[in-house]
Design a protein around this motif. Structure first.
Motif, short mmCIF file in Angstrom:
data_model
loop_
_atom_site.label_atom_id
_atom_site.label_comp_id
_atom_site.label_asym_id
_atom_site.label_seq_id
_atom_site.Cartn_x
_atom_site.Cartn_y
_atom_site.Cartn_z
N THR A 1 45.25 15.42 52.39
CA THR A 1 44.38 14.57 52.39
C THR A 1 43.22 14.95 51.41
N ALA A 2 42.36 14.00 51.08
CA ALA A 2 41.20 14.42 50.24
C ALA A 2 40.21 15.40 50.86
N ALA A 3 40.30 15.51 52.17
CA ALA A 3 39.51 16.71 52.77
C ALA A 3 40.11 18.00 52.50
N ASP A 4 41.66 17.94 52.47
CA ASP A 4 42.21 19.41 52.03
C ASP A 4 41.86 19.86 50.78
N LEU A 5 41.28 19.08 49.94
CA LEU A 5 40.92 19.35 48.62
C LEU A 5 39.92 20.61 48.42
N GLU A 6 39.21 20.66 49.66
CA GLU A 6 38.29 21.81 49.51
C GLU A 6 38.61 23.05 49.45
N SER A 7 39.72 23.07 49.93
CA SER A 7 40.49 24.62 49.73
C SER A 7 40.93 25.06 48.43
N ILE A 8 40.93 24.19 47.41
CA ILE A 8 41.28 24.45 46.06
C ILE A 8 40.03 24.32 45.03
N LYS A 9 38.93 23.53 45.59
CA LYS A 9 37.93 23.47 44.65
C LYS A 9 37.41 24.61 43.85
N ASP A 10 37.61 25.58 44.40
CA ASP A 10 37.03 27.06 43.64
C ASP A 10 38.05 27.36 42.54
N ARG A 11 38.98 26.71 42.68
CA ARG A 11 40.04 27.07 41.43
C ARG A 11 40.39 26.20 40.38
N ALA A 12 40.15 24.75 41.00
CA ALA A 12 40.56 23.63 40.01
C ALA A 12 39.32 23.09 39.88
N HIS A 13 38.79 23.16 38.64
CA HIS A 13 37.40 22.76 38.31
C HIS A 13 37.48 21.33 37.93
N GLY A 14 36.55 20.59 37.99
CA GLY A 14 36.27 19.10 37.33
C GLY A 14 36.20 18.48 38.69
N VAL A 15 36.51 16.99 38.33
CA VAL A 15 36.60 15.86 39.26
C VAL A 15 37.97 15.82 40.13
#
Length: 165
Positions: free
Chosen positions: A31-45
């Motif tokens: 889910t979009a909420a699960d994206l929080e877990s990778i935002k520190d490694r996958a930069h950008g939008v």
């Protein structure tokens, strides 16, 4: 980690077109909420992707938007020129795009052999330097520029429709 054929074809196409991209591996994201877990490694939008069908079930729509976009499904149908929309079933997703739920993305349009999917992208994403999408699997993320995505989709003959959400 093993690269599956459905994923490999994405990298092969990007490489053959000379498009710059990067890939990270991570825990499966559903889910979009699960994206929080990778935002520190996958930069950008970070993007969420919604796969709809019309009321008759004979037209499909893939909508790519920012991960925090609030999508009014009833209002969306008018913006994209459709009848009533509903989410396409897992069976339809597999039949049309050869995907499992949780891995919908614009790269998967390579699997739209019958050209039945209309692609729409949120106007906010146009021109971005770093967009994040799954490469047909939800345990990896590809970072690509909008220009790179546009080149990829153009090579597939996909029309990019821009929509205000």
């Amino acid at each position: 980690m093993e690269i599956l054929e459905n994923e490999k074809q994405i990298y092969d196409k990007l490489d053959s077109l000379g498009i710059d991209y990067s890939v990270i591996e991570h825990e499966p994201v559903y889910t979009a909420a699960d994206l929080e877990s990778i935002k520190d490694r996958a930069h950008g939008v970070h993007c969420k992707n919604l796969f709809f069908r019309n009321a008759k079930g004979d037209k499909y729509y893939l909508i790519s938007c920012t991960d925090n976009a609030q999508v009014d499904v009833k209002g969306l149908k008018e913006k994209i020129g459709s009848t009533r929309l509903s989410f396409a079933s897992a069976e339809r997703l597999e039949k049309v795009l050869n995907l499992l739920p949780g891995s919908v993305n614009p790269f998967s349009l390579i699997n739209d052999r019958e050209k039945v999917v209309n692609f729409f992208i949120e106007k906010k994403l146009v021109g971005e330097d770093q967009l994040n999408f799954h490469p047909n699997v939800n345990h990896k993320t590809v970072t690509i520029s909008y220009a790179g995505l546009e080149k990829y989709l153009s090579d597939l003959g996909v029309i990019i429709n821009k929509v205000e959400l």
